[in-house]
Scaffold this active site. Structure first.
Site, PDB file in Angstrom:
ATOM      1  CE  LYS A 169      64.970  36.671  72.204  1.00  0.00           C
ATOM      2  NZ  LYS A 169      65.230  35.297  71.530  1.00  0.00           N
ATOM      3  CD  GLU A 244      71.941  38.717  86.943  1.00  0.00           C
ATOM      4  OE1 GLU A 244      73.045  38.620  86.955  1.00  0.00           O
ATOM      5  OE2 GLU A 244      71.023  39.170  88.077  1.00  0.00           O
ATOM      6  CB  CYS A 278      77.436  33.482  83.101  1.00  0.00           C
ATOM      7  SG  CYS A 278      76.023  33.032  84.391  1.00  0.00           S
ATOM      8  CD  GLU A 378      80.865  34.634  79.282  1.00  0.00           C
ATOM      9  OE1 GLU A 378      80.428  35.275  78.259  1.00  0.00           O
ATOM     10  OE2 GLU A 378      80.790  34.419  80.436  1.00  0.00           O
TER      11      GLU A 378
HETATM   12  P1  NAD Z   1      73.177  36.201  73.573  1.00  0.00           P
HETATM   13  O1  NAD Z   1      73.309  37.744  74.333  1.00  0.00           O
HETATM   14  O2  NAD Z   1      73.445  36.316  72.226  1.00  0.00           O
HETATM   15  O3  NAD Z   1      71.435  36.175  73.557  1.00  0.00           O
HETATM   16  C1  NAD Z   1      70.734  36.383  74.825  1.00  0.00           C
HETATM   17  C2  NAD Z   1      69.283  36.362  74.410  1.00  0.00           C
HETATM   18  O4  NAD Z   1      69.309  37.821  73.903  1.00  0.00           O
HETATM   19  C3  NAD Z   1      68.726  35.567  73.337  1.00  0.00           C
HETATM   20  O5  NAD Z   1      67.369  35.344  73.638  1.00  0.00           O
HETATM   21  C4  NAD Z   1      69.064  36.377  72.123  1.00  0.00           C
HETATM   22  O6  NAD Z   1      68.100  36.079  70.954  1.00  0.00           O
HETATM   23  C5  NAD Z   1      68.605  37.767  72.604  1.00  0.00           C
HETATM   24  N1  NAD Z   1      69.064  38.809  71.902  1.00  0.00           N
HETATM   25  C6  NAD Z   1      70.237  38.991  70.840  1.00  0.00           C
HETATM   26  N2  NAD Z   1      70.277  39.974  70.400  1.00  0.00           N
HETATM   27  C7  NAD Z   1      69.467  40.923  70.881  1.00  0.00           C
HETATM   28  C8  NAD Z   1      68.946  42.040  70.676  1.00  0.00           C
HETATM   29  N3  NAD Z   1      69.657  42.949  69.874  1.00  0.00           N
HETATM   30  N4  NAD Z   1      68.039  42.651  71.545  1.00  0.00           N
HETATM   31  C9  NAD Z   1      67.417  41.987  72.293  1.00  0.00           C
HETATM   32  N5  NAD Z   1      67.455  40.585  72.638  1.00  0.00           N
HETATM   33  C10 NAD Z   1      68.534  40.447  71.871  1.00  0.00           C
HETATM   34  O7  NAD Z   1      73.608  35.293  74.658  1.00  0.00           O
HETATM   35  P2  NAD Z   1      73.648  33.605  74.231  1.00  0.00           P
HETATM   36  O8  NAD Z   1      74.787  33.350  73.462  1.00  0.00           O
HETATM   37  O9  NAD Z   1      72.230  33.192  74.192  1.00  0.00           O
HETATM   38  O10 NAD Z   1      74.030  33.173  75.739  1.00  0.00           O
HETATM   39  C11 NAD Z   1      75.480  33.389  76.093  1.00  0.00           C
HETATM   40  C12 NAD Z   1      75.982  34.581  76.877  1.00  0.00           C
HETATM   41  O11 NAD Z   1      75.040  34.579  78.226  1.00  0.00           O
HETATM   42  C13 NAD Z   1      77.117  34.382  77.604  1.00  0.00           C
HETATM   43  O12 NAD Z   1      77.821  35.513  77.685  1.00  0.00           O
HETATM   44  C14 NAD Z   1      77.100  34.148  78.957  1.00  0.00           C
HETATM   45  O13 NAD Z   1      77.897  34.624  80.182  1.00  0.00           O
HETATM   46  C15 NAD Z   1      75.468  34.756  79.458  1.00  0.00           C
HETATM   47  N6  NAD Z   1      75.124  34.390  80.552  1.00  0.00           N
HETATM   48  C16 NAD Z   1      75.064  35.114  81.653  1.00  0.00           C
HETATM   49  C17 NAD Z   1      74.473  34.727  82.712  1.00  0.00           C
HETATM   50  C18 NAD Z   1      74.014  35.294  83.970  1.00  0.00           C
HETATM   51  O14 NAD Z   1      73.464  35.211  84.878  1.00  0.00           O
HETATM   52  N7  NAD Z   1      74.832  36.196  84.279  1.00  0.00           N
HETATM   53  C19 NAD Z   1      73.597  33.488  82.817  1.00  0.00           C
HETATM   54  C20 NAD Z   1      73.773  32.459  81.740  1.00  0.00           C
HETATM   55  C21 NAD Z   1      74.444  33.168  80.447  1.00  0.00           C
END
Ligand code: NAD
Length: 473
Positions: A169, A244, A278, A378
Protein backbone atom coordinates in the site's frame (compact mmCIF):
# COMPACT_ATOMS: atom_id res chain seq x y z
CA UNK A 1 -3.22 14.76 -17.25
CA UNK A 2 -2.83 11.17 -16.09
CA UNK A 3 -5.83 9.05 -15.12
CA UNK A 4 -4.75 6.07 -13.07
CA UNK A 5 -7.75 3.78 -12.74
CA UNK A 6 -6.24 0.38 -12.04
CA UNK A 7 -4.80 -1.46 -9.08
CA UNK A 8 -2.64 -4.56 -9.35
CA UNK A 9 -4.13 -7.74 -7.88
CA UNK A 10 -3.31 -11.38 -8.61
CA UNK A 11 -0.98 -10.63 -11.52
CA UNK A 12 -3.39 -8.31 -13.35
CA UNK A 13 -4.28 -4.63 -13.62
CA UNK A 14 -7.90 -4.44 -12.46
CA UNK A 15 -10.46 -1.73 -11.84
CA UNK A 16 -10.68 -1.15 -8.10
CA UNK A 17 -13.84 -1.72 -6.12
CA UNK A 18 -13.13 1.64 -4.47
CA UNK A 19 -14.73 4.59 -6.27
CA UNK A 20 -13.00 7.61 -4.74
CA UNK A 21 -10.84 9.75 -7.04
CA UNK A 22 -7.84 11.58 -5.59
CA UNK A 23 -6.04 14.55 -7.23
CA UNK A 24 -2.30 14.35 -7.94
CA UNK A 25 -0.31 17.59 -7.91
CA UNK A 26 2.84 19.17 -9.24
CA UNK A 27 4.03 20.70 -5.95
CA UNK A 28 6.26 23.22 -7.75
CA UNK A 29 3.27 24.69 -9.59
CA UNK A 30 0.35 23.77 -7.31
CA UNK A 31 -1.44 22.37 -10.38
CA UNK A 32 -3.42 19.16 -10.70
CA UNK A 33 -1.50 16.80 -13.00
CA UNK A 34 -3.53 13.64 -12.64
CA UNK A 35 -6.14 11.64 -10.82
CA UNK A 36 -6.00 8.24 -9.21
CA UNK A 37 -8.92 5.99 -8.41
CA UNK A 38 -8.27 4.69 -4.93
CA UNK A 39 -8.56 1.14 -3.70
CA UNK A 40 -10.76 0.47 -0.68
CA UNK A 41 -10.90 -2.18 2.06
CA UNK A 42 -12.55 -4.66 -0.31
CA UNK A 43 -9.62 -4.30 -2.75
CA UNK A 44 -7.23 -4.82 0.13
CA UNK A 45 -9.06 -8.04 1.06
CA UNK A 46 -8.87 -9.27 -2.56
CA UNK A 47 -5.16 -8.51 -2.68
CA UNK A 48 -4.56 -10.31 0.62
CA UNK A 49 -6.51 -13.33 -0.65
CA UNK A 50 -4.39 -13.43 -3.82
CA UNK A 51 -1.18 -13.22 -1.81
CA UNK A 52 -2.43 -15.94 0.50
CA UNK A 53 -3.18 -18.25 -2.46
CA UNK A 54 0.27 -17.62 -3.93
CA UNK A 55 2.16 -18.20 -0.69
CA UNK A 56 2.29 -22.02 -0.39
CA UNK A 57 3.99 -22.51 -3.77
CA UNK A 58 6.12 -19.39 -3.57
CA UNK A 59 7.41 -20.13 -0.09
CA UNK A 60 8.82 -23.41 -1.39
CA UNK A 61 10.77 -21.86 -4.28
CA UNK A 62 14.52 -22.23 -3.99
CA UNK A 63 16.95 -19.45 -3.28
CA UNK A 64 18.22 -19.76 -6.87
CA UNK A 65 14.72 -19.38 -8.31
CA UNK A 66 14.13 -16.26 -6.24
CA UNK A 67 17.48 -14.80 -7.31
CA UNK A 68 16.39 -15.17 -10.95
CA UNK A 69 13.10 -13.37 -10.21
CA UNK A 70 14.85 -10.57 -8.31
CA UNK A 71 17.28 -10.11 -11.18
CA UNK A 72 14.39 -9.81 -13.61
CA UNK A 73 12.72 -7.27 -11.30
CA UNK A 74 16.00 -5.35 -11.15
CA UNK A 75 16.35 -5.23 -14.94
CA UNK A 76 12.71 -4.24 -15.43
CA UNK A 77 12.85 -1.42 -12.87
CA UNK A 78 16.20 -0.21 -14.15
CA UNK A 79 14.78 0.05 -17.68
CA UNK A 80 12.20 2.57 -16.41
CA UNK A 81 14.71 4.86 -14.70
CA UNK A 82 14.19 7.85 -17.00
CA UNK A 83 10.42 7.65 -16.82
CA UNK A 84 10.60 7.38 -13.06
CA UNK A 85 12.96 10.36 -12.93
CA UNK A 86 10.43 12.54 -14.79
CA UNK A 87 7.63 11.42 -12.46
CA UNK A 88 9.70 12.10 -9.33
CA UNK A 89 10.44 15.65 -10.47
CA UNK A 90 6.86 16.32 -11.52
CA UNK A 91 4.86 14.56 -8.81
CA UNK A 92 7.22 14.91 -5.85
CA UNK A 93 9.22 18.03 -6.78
CA UNK A 94 12.66 16.59 -6.02
CA UNK A 95 15.49 18.73 -7.44
CA UNK A 96 16.94 16.97 -10.47
CA UNK A 97 20.21 15.90 -8.84
CA UNK A 98 18.28 14.23 -6.02
CA UNK A 99 15.64 12.89 -8.42
CA UNK A 100 18.29 11.09 -10.47
CA UNK A 101 19.52 9.34 -7.33
CA UNK A 102 15.93 8.52 -6.34
CA UNK A 103 15.20 7.09 -9.81
CA UNK A 104 18.21 4.77 -9.63
CA UNK A 105 17.69 3.66 -6.06
CA UNK A 106 14.71 1.26 -6.57
CA UNK A 107 16.79 -0.86 -8.96
CA UNK A 108 19.82 -0.63 -6.67
CA UNK A 109 17.96 -2.02 -3.64
CA UNK A 110 16.82 -5.00 -5.71
CA UNK A 111 20.44 -5.66 -6.74
CA UNK A 112 21.58 -5.37 -3.11
CA UNK A 113 19.11 -8.01 -1.95
CA UNK A 114 20.41 -10.38 -4.61
CA UNK A 115 23.91 -9.97 -3.13
CA UNK A 116 22.63 -10.78 0.36
CA UNK A 117 20.65 -13.77 -0.84
CA UNK A 118 23.58 -15.34 -2.71
CA UNK A 119 25.55 -15.91 0.47
CA UNK A 120 22.68 -16.33 2.92
CA UNK A 121 22.29 -19.77 4.55
CA UNK A 122 18.65 -20.59 5.31
CA UNK A 123 19.69 -23.43 7.60
CA UNK A 124 22.20 -23.21 10.42
CA UNK A 125 23.17 -25.41 13.29
CA UNK A 126 22.38 -24.70 16.99
CA UNK A 127 23.72 -27.45 19.26
CA UNK A 128 22.15 -30.68 18.02
CA UNK A 129 19.36 -28.87 16.13
CA UNK A 130 19.00 -27.56 12.63
CA UNK A 131 17.52 -24.07 12.62
CA UNK A 132 15.60 -23.37 9.42
CA UNK A 133 14.63 -19.83 8.51
CA UNK A 134 11.09 -20.02 7.20
CA UNK A 135 9.15 -17.22 5.42
CA UNK A 136 6.45 -15.64 7.58
CA UNK A 137 3.55 -15.60 5.12
CA UNK A 138 1.73 -12.66 3.54
CA UNK A 139 3.56 -9.40 4.19
CA UNK A 140 1.78 -6.03 4.23
CA UNK A 141 4.13 -3.30 3.03
CA UNK A 142 2.99 0.26 3.75
CA UNK A 143 5.11 3.12 2.39
CA UNK A 144 5.26 6.95 2.47
CA UNK A 145 5.63 9.53 -0.30
CA UNK A 146 9.14 10.80 0.32
CA UNK A 147 10.94 7.99 -1.50
CA UNK A 148 8.11 6.04 -3.06
CA UNK A 149 9.89 3.72 -5.50
CA UNK A 150 12.78 3.09 -3.13
CA UNK A 151 10.54 2.00 -0.28
CA UNK A 152 8.28 -0.17 -2.46
CA UNK A 153 11.22 -1.98 -4.06
CA UNK A 154 13.30 -2.22 -0.88
CA UNK A 155 10.54 -3.83 1.16
CA UNK A 156 9.32 -6.03 -1.69
CA UNK A 157 12.85 -7.22 -2.47
CA UNK A 158 13.41 -8.41 1.10
CA UNK A 159 9.96 -10.05 1.25
CA UNK A 160 10.49 -11.91 -2.04
CA UNK A 161 14.03 -12.94 -1.08
CA UNK A 162 12.66 -14.48 2.11
CA UNK A 163 9.89 -16.33 0.24
CA UNK A 164 6.98 -14.18 1.43
CA UNK A 165 4.19 -12.88 -0.78
CA UNK A 166 3.15 -9.25 -0.47
CA UNK A 167 0.40 -6.67 -0.50
CA UNK A 168 1.81 -3.19 -0.97
CA UNK A 169 0.00 0.00 0.00
CA UNK A 170 1.95 3.00 -1.24
CA UNK A 171 1.09 6.60 -0.43
CA UNK A 172 -1.84 7.90 -2.44
CA UNK A 173 0.21 11.03 -3.23
CA UNK A 174 2.76 9.09 -5.32
CA UNK A 175 0.42 7.26 -7.69
CA UNK A 176 2.25 8.20 -10.91
CA UNK A 177 5.56 6.87 -9.57
CA UNK A 178 3.73 3.77 -8.30
CA UNK A 179 2.18 3.14 -11.73
CA UNK A 180 5.63 3.08 -13.35
CA UNK A 181 7.08 0.76 -10.72
CA UNK A 182 4.03 -1.54 -10.90
CA UNK A 183 4.26 -1.82 -14.70
CA UNK A 184 7.95 -2.64 -14.44
CA UNK A 185 7.42 -5.28 -11.77
CA UNK A 186 4.57 -6.79 -13.81
CA UNK A 187 6.94 -7.11 -16.78
CA UNK A 188 9.34 -9.09 -14.57
CA UNK A 189 6.76 -11.90 -14.76
CA UNK A 190 6.44 -13.09 -11.16
CA UNK A 191 3.79 -15.73 -10.44
CA UNK A 192 0.30 -14.21 -10.02
CA UNK A 193 -0.46 -13.04 -6.49
CA UNK A 194 3.15 -12.96 -5.30
CA UNK A 195 2.93 -9.19 -5.11
CA UNK A 196 -0.13 -6.96 -5.24
CA UNK A 197 -0.23 -3.16 -5.21
CA UNK A 198 -3.28 -1.33 -3.91
CA UNK A 199 -2.94 2.44 -3.73
CA UNK A 200 -5.51 3.77 -1.32
CA UNK A 201 -5.97 5.71 1.87
CA UNK A 202 -4.19 4.75 5.06
CA UNK A 203 -7.31 4.65 7.20
CA UNK A 204 -9.06 2.22 4.83
CA UNK A 205 -6.57 0.10 2.86
CA UNK A 206 -3.72 0.52 5.39
CA UNK A 207 -6.03 -0.22 8.31
CA UNK A 208 -7.43 -3.34 6.61
CA UNK A 209 -3.93 -4.69 5.95
CA UNK A 210 -2.90 -3.97 9.56
CA UNK A 211 -5.93 -5.80 10.95
CA UNK A 212 -6.39 -8.71 8.57
CA UNK A 213 -5.74 -12.14 10.15
CA UNK A 214 -4.18 -13.50 6.94
CA UNK A 215 -1.39 -10.93 7.04
CA UNK A 216 1.53 -12.27 9.08
CA UNK A 217 3.91 -9.35 8.85
CA UNK A 218 3.75 -5.59 8.46
CA UNK A 219 6.69 -3.57 7.25
CA UNK A 220 5.81 0.09 7.59
CA UNK A 221 7.68 3.29 6.86
CA UNK A 222 6.00 6.50 7.91
CA UNK A 223 5.19 8.66 10.88
CA UNK A 224 5.55 7.59 14.49
CA UNK A 225 1.86 8.31 15.14
CA UNK A 226 0.66 5.95 12.40
CA UNK A 227 3.32 3.39 13.37
CA UNK A 228 1.80 3.22 16.86
CA UNK A 229 -1.69 2.73 15.39
CA UNK A 230 -0.41 -0.12 13.22
CA UNK A 231 1.32 -1.74 16.20
CA UNK A 232 -1.87 -1.56 18.27
CA UNK A 233 -4.02 -2.92 15.42
CA UNK A 234 -1.56 -5.68 14.57
CA UNK A 235 -1.36 -6.79 18.21
CA UNK A 236 -4.77 -8.46 17.91
CA UNK A 237 -3.30 -11.10 15.57
CA UNK A 238 0.27 -10.82 16.91
CA UNK A 239 1.69 -9.64 13.62
CA UNK A 240 5.43 -9.35 13.27
CA UNK A 241 6.19 -5.70 12.65
CA UNK A 242 9.01 -3.66 11.27
CA UNK A 243 8.40 0.03 11.87
CA UNK A 244 10.63 2.67 10.32
CA UNK A 245 9.40 5.92 11.80
CA UNK A 246 10.40 9.49 12.41
CA UNK A 247 13.58 11.10 13.66
CA UNK A 248 15.11 14.23 15.16
CA UNK A 249 18.69 13.39 14.40
CA UNK A 250 21.58 15.16 16.13
CA UNK A 251 24.54 16.42 14.12
CA UNK A 252 27.26 16.59 16.79
CA UNK A 253 30.05 18.93 15.75
CA UNK A 254 33.01 18.43 18.07
CA UNK A 255 35.20 21.37 19.06
CA UNK A 256 38.12 20.26 16.87
CA UNK A 257 36.04 20.09 13.68
CA UNK A 258 37.09 21.95 10.57
CA UNK A 259 34.08 24.15 9.87
CA UNK A 260 34.97 24.36 6.17
CA UNK A 261 33.88 20.71 6.07
CA UNK A 262 31.40 20.63 8.94
CA UNK A 263 29.12 23.40 7.67
CA UNK A 264 28.49 21.93 4.18
CA UNK A 265 28.05 18.50 5.79
CA UNK A 266 25.50 19.88 8.26
CA UNK A 267 23.56 21.58 5.48
CA UNK A 268 23.53 18.49 3.29
CA UNK A 269 22.43 16.31 6.19
CA UNK A 270 19.77 18.82 7.26
CA UNK A 271 18.39 19.80 3.87
CA UNK A 272 18.57 16.39 2.17
CA UNK A 273 15.46 15.50 0.21
CA UNK A 274 14.32 19.13 0.69
CA UNK A 275 14.26 18.44 4.43
CA UNK A 276 11.62 15.71 3.94
CA UNK A 277 13.91 12.98 5.25
CA UNK A 278 13.45 10.89 8.36
CA UNK A 279 17.24 10.81 8.76
CA UNK A 280 17.78 14.57 8.34
CA UNK A 281 20.27 16.01 10.82
CA UNK A 282 17.95 18.66 12.21
CA UNK A 283 19.56 19.36 15.59
CA UNK A 284 23.03 20.78 15.02
CA UNK A 285 25.04 20.63 18.25
CA UNK A 286 27.86 23.19 18.26
CA UNK A 287 30.45 24.02 20.97
CA UNK A 288 29.53 27.27 22.74
CA UNK A 289 33.15 28.45 22.39
CA UNK A 290 32.88 28.39 18.58
CA UNK A 291 29.20 29.25 18.16
CA UNK A 292 29.64 32.72 16.60
CA UNK A 293 32.10 31.36 14.05
CA UNK A 294 29.75 28.49 13.15
CA UNK A 295 26.73 30.77 12.84
CA UNK A 296 28.59 33.12 10.52
CA UNK A 297 29.66 30.30 8.23
CA UNK A 298 26.13 28.86 8.24
CA UNK A 299 24.65 32.23 7.31
CA UNK A 300 26.93 32.47 4.28
CA UNK A 301 26.34 28.86 3.26
CA UNK A 302 22.55 29.06 3.54
CA UNK A 303 22.56 32.27 1.50
CA UNK A 304 24.15 30.21 -1.27
CA UNK A 305 21.55 27.43 -1.04
CA UNK A 306 18.98 27.66 -3.80
CA UNK A 307 15.37 26.76 -3.05
CA UNK A 308 13.07 26.82 -6.05
CA UNK A 309 12.38 25.27 -9.43
CA UNK A 310 13.34 21.58 -9.11
CA UNK A 311 14.20 21.50 -12.84
CA UNK A 312 16.95 24.10 -12.38
CA UNK A 313 20.25 22.19 -11.93
CA UNK A 314 21.40 24.76 -9.35
CA UNK A 315 18.44 24.04 -7.05
CA UNK A 316 19.20 22.16 -3.85
CA UNK A 317 15.80 22.40 -2.15
CA UNK A 318 12.54 21.69 -3.96
CA UNK A 319 8.97 22.26 -2.79
CA UNK A 320 7.20 20.46 0.02
CA UNK A 321 5.12 17.59 -1.32
CA UNK A 322 1.71 19.10 -0.52
CA UNK A 323 -0.04 22.19 0.77
CA UNK A 324 -0.62 20.37 4.06
CA UNK A 325 3.11 19.72 4.42
CA UNK A 326 3.92 23.34 3.50
CA UNK A 327 1.50 24.64 6.12
CA UNK A 328 2.95 22.27 8.72
CA UNK A 329 6.47 23.56 8.09
CA UNK A 330 5.30 27.18 8.17
CA UNK A 331 3.59 26.51 11.49
CA UNK A 332 6.80 25.14 12.99
CA UNK A 333 8.80 28.17 11.80
CA UNK A 334 6.21 30.35 13.56
CA UNK A 335 6.50 28.22 16.70
CA UNK A 336 10.30 28.58 16.66
CA UNK A 337 10.02 32.35 16.45
CA UNK A 338 7.36 32.34 19.19
CA UNK A 339 9.55 30.22 21.46
CA UNK A 340 12.32 32.80 21.22
CA UNK A 341 14.74 30.98 18.94
CA UNK A 342 16.91 33.33 16.86
CA UNK A 343 16.57 33.16 13.06
CA UNK A 344 19.95 33.24 11.39
CA UNK A 345 18.60 32.34 7.95
CA UNK A 346 15.21 32.01 6.28
CA UNK A 347 11.90 32.40 8.06
CA UNK A 348 8.23 32.27 7.20
CA UNK A 349 6.80 32.43 3.67
CA UNK A 350 8.23 31.51 0.28
CA UNK A 351 11.82 32.15 -0.88
CA UNK A 352 12.36 35.57 -2.45
CA UNK A 353 11.07 35.81 -6.01
CA UNK A 354 9.04 32.62 -5.79
CA UNK A 355 5.35 33.35 -6.33
CA UNK A 356 3.77 29.92 -6.29
CA UNK A 357 4.56 26.35 -5.39
CA UNK A 358 4.90 24.79 -1.94
CA UNK A 359 8.38 26.23 -1.40
CA UNK A 360 9.86 26.97 2.00
CA UNK A 361 12.78 29.29 2.77
CA UNK A 362 15.82 27.29 3.92
CA UNK A 363 15.64 28.15 7.60
CA UNK A 364 18.17 27.92 10.42
CA UNK A 365 17.48 28.86 14.01
CA UNK A 366 20.15 29.41 16.62
CA UNK A 367 19.82 29.99 20.35
CA UNK A 368 17.67 26.86 20.42
CA UNK A 369 17.40 24.92 23.65
CA UNK A 370 16.71 21.22 23.43
CA UNK A 371 13.36 21.52 25.20
CA UNK A 372 11.86 23.82 22.55
CA UNK A 373 9.18 22.31 20.29
CA UNK A 374 11.36 22.83 17.19
CA UNK A 375 14.09 20.70 18.83
CA UNK A 376 11.75 17.95 19.92
CA UNK A 377 9.25 17.42 17.09
CA UNK A 378 9.92 16.24 13.58
CA UNK A 379 9.24 19.15 11.20
CA UNK A 380 9.93 17.33 7.90
CA UNK A 381 11.06 20.42 6.03
CA UNK A 382 14.24 22.49 5.59
CA UNK A 383 14.26 23.91 9.12
CA UNK A 384 17.32 23.36 11.30
CA UNK A 385 18.13 24.17 14.91
CA UNK A 386 21.57 25.06 16.25
CA UNK A 387 21.94 24.08 19.90
CA UNK A 388 25.05 25.18 21.80
CA UNK A 389 26.80 22.86 24.27
CA UNK A 390 29.53 23.43 26.88
CA UNK A 391 31.52 20.19 26.68
CA UNK A 392 31.42 16.77 25.02
CA UNK A 393 29.51 15.20 27.92
CA UNK A 394 26.75 17.75 27.51
CA UNK A 395 26.74 17.23 23.73
CA UNK A 396 26.16 13.50 24.19
CA UNK A 397 23.44 14.14 26.76
CA UNK A 398 21.63 16.55 24.42
CA UNK A 399 22.03 14.16 21.46
CA UNK A 400 20.33 11.42 23.46
CA UNK A 401 17.68 13.66 25.03
CA UNK A 402 15.01 12.89 22.44
CA UNK A 403 12.24 10.35 22.03
CA UNK A 404 13.76 9.40 18.67
CA UNK A 405 16.90 7.46 17.74
CA UNK A 406 17.05 6.85 14.02
CA UNK A 407 20.33 8.39 12.94
CA UNK A 408 23.08 10.64 14.28
CA UNK A 409 26.12 12.38 12.84
CA UNK A 410 29.47 13.12 14.46
CA UNK A 411 32.01 15.50 12.91
CA UNK A 412 35.55 15.74 14.25
CA UNK A 413 39.14 16.07 13.06
CA UNK A 414 39.99 13.09 15.27
CA UNK A 415 38.41 9.84 14.07
CA UNK A 416 39.03 7.97 17.34
CA UNK A 417 37.39 10.73 19.36
CA UNK A 418 34.42 10.80 17.00
CA UNK A 419 34.11 7.02 17.31
CA UNK A 420 34.07 7.24 21.11
CA UNK A 421 31.23 9.77 20.95
CA UNK A 422 29.37 7.67 18.36
CA UNK A 423 29.56 4.67 20.70
CA UNK A 424 27.55 6.59 23.27
CA UNK A 425 24.75 7.84 21.02
CA UNK A 426 21.48 5.91 21.03
CA UNK A 427 20.66 5.69 17.34
CA UNK A 428 20.35 2.96 14.74
CA UNK A 429 23.01 4.57 12.57
CA UNK A 430 25.80 6.99 13.40
CA UNK A 431 27.59 8.64 10.50
CA UNK A 432 31.15 9.70 11.33
CA UNK A 433 32.41 12.49 9.04
CA UNK A 434 30.32 11.06 6.21
CA UNK A 435 26.90 10.99 4.60
CA UNK A 436 27.60 7.86 2.55
CA UNK A 437 24.95 5.12 2.67
CA UNK A 438 25.94 1.48 3.31
CA UNK A 439 23.24 -0.84 1.94
CA UNK A 440 24.67 -3.94 3.66
CA UNK A 441 24.34 -2.37 7.12
CA UNK A 442 21.08 -2.54 9.06
CA UNK A 443 18.86 0.53 9.11
CA UNK A 444 16.24 1.35 11.71
CA UNK A 445 15.59 3.18 14.89
CA UNK A 446 16.07 3.10 18.64
CA UNK A 447 13.23 4.30 20.87
CA UNK A 448 10.25 5.85 19.07
CA UNK A 449 12.03 5.84 15.72
CA UNK A 450 10.84 2.31 15.25
CA UNK A 451 11.11 -1.40 15.76
CA UNK A 452 13.35 -3.77 13.82
CA UNK A 453 15.79 -3.25 10.98
CA UNK A 454 15.81 -3.17 7.21
CA UNK A 455 18.58 -3.88 4.65
CA UNK A 456 21.20 -6.60 4.56
CA UNK A 457 20.88 -9.84 6.48
CA UNK A 458 18.93 -8.17 9.31
CA UNK A 459 16.35 -6.89 6.83
CA UNK A 460 15.98 -10.29 5.18
CA UNK A 461 15.52 -12.08 8.51
CA UNK A 462 12.74 -9.66 9.43
CA UNK A 463 10.56 -11.60 6.96
CA UNK A 464 11.35 -15.00 8.45
CA UNK A 465 10.77 -17.07 11.55
CA UNK A 466 13.41 -19.46 12.88
CA UNK A 467 12.23 -23.05 13.20
CA UNK A 468 14.30 -25.56 15.17
CA UNK A 469 14.38 -29.17 13.98
CA UNK A 470 15.53 -31.53 16.72
CA UNK A 471 16.42 -35.17 16.34
CA UNK A 472 18.12 -34.51 13.01
CA UNK A 473 21.64 -35.66 12.23
P1 NAD B 1 2.24 8.67 7.31
O1 NAD B 1 2.55 7.92 8.53
O2 NAD B 1 1.17 9.67 7.33
O3 NAD B 1 1.87 7.67 6.12
C1 NAD B 1 2.71 6.60 5.76
C2 NAD B 1 1.87 5.55 5.08
O4 NAD B 1 0.96 5.01 6.04
C3 NAD B 1 1.01 6.07 3.94
O5 NAD B 1 0.94 5.09 2.92
C4 NAD B 1 -0.34 6.25 4.61
O6 NAD B 1 -1.42 6.21 3.71
C5 NAD B 1 -0.37 5.06 5.56
N1 NAD B 1 -1.31 5.18 6.68
C6 NAD B 1 -1.85 6.31 7.21
N2 NAD B 1 -2.70 5.99 8.21
C7 NAD B 1 -2.70 4.65 8.32
C8 NAD B 1 -3.37 3.73 9.19
N3 NAD B 1 -4.22 4.13 10.14
N4 NAD B 1 -3.12 2.41 9.05
C9 NAD B 1 -2.25 1.97 8.12
N5 NAD B 1 -1.60 2.80 7.26
C10 NAD B 1 -1.82 4.12 7.37
O7 NAD B 1 3.63 9.31 6.87
P2 NAD B 1 3.92 10.23 5.61
O8 NAD B 1 3.40 11.58 5.90
O9 NAD B 1 3.50 9.56 4.36
O10 NAD B 1 5.52 10.23 5.63
C11 NAD B 1 6.25 11.06 6.48
C12 NAD B 1 6.68 10.34 7.73
O11 NAD B 1 7.39 9.16 7.39
C13 NAD B 1 7.65 11.13 8.58
O12 NAD B 1 7.27 11.09 9.93
C14 NAD B 1 8.98 10.43 8.40
O13 NAD B 1 9.87 10.57 9.43
C15 NAD B 1 8.58 9.05 8.17
N6 NAD B 1 9.61 8.34 7.40
C16 NAD B 1 10.38 7.40 8.05
C17 NAD B 1 11.40 6.75 7.38
C18 NAD B 1 12.25 5.71 8.04
O14 NAD B 1 12.83 4.89 7.35
N7 NAD B 1 12.34 5.68 9.35
C19 NAD B 1 11.62 7.04 6.05
C20 NAD B 1 10.83 7.99 5.42
C21 NAD B 1 9.81 8.63 6.12
Amino acid sequence: MQQIDKVYIDGAFVTPHGEEWFDLHDPAKETVIGKVRLADAEDARRAIAAAKRAFPAFSRTSKEERIVLLERMHAAVQAREDELFDAIVEEYGAPISRARWMAKYPADVLAEVVKVLRTYEFTRRAGTADVVMQPLGVAGLITPWNSNGGFICGKLAAAIAAGCTAVIKPSEMSAIQTRIITEALHEAGLPAGVFNIVTGRGDTVGAEISAHPDVAKISFTGSTAVGKTILRTGAETLKRVTLELGGKSPMVILDDADFAEAVPLALQAGFMNSGQACIAGTRILVPQSRLAEFEEKMRVAVAGTQAGDPRDPATQIGPMVSRKQWERVQRYIGIGIGEGARLIAGGEGRPEGVERGWFVRPTVFSGVSNDMTIAREEIFGPVLSIIAYRDTEEAIAIANDTSYGLQAYVVSADAARARAVANRIDAGRVMINTLAHEPAAPFGGFKQSGIGREYGTFGLEAFMEPKSLLGVN
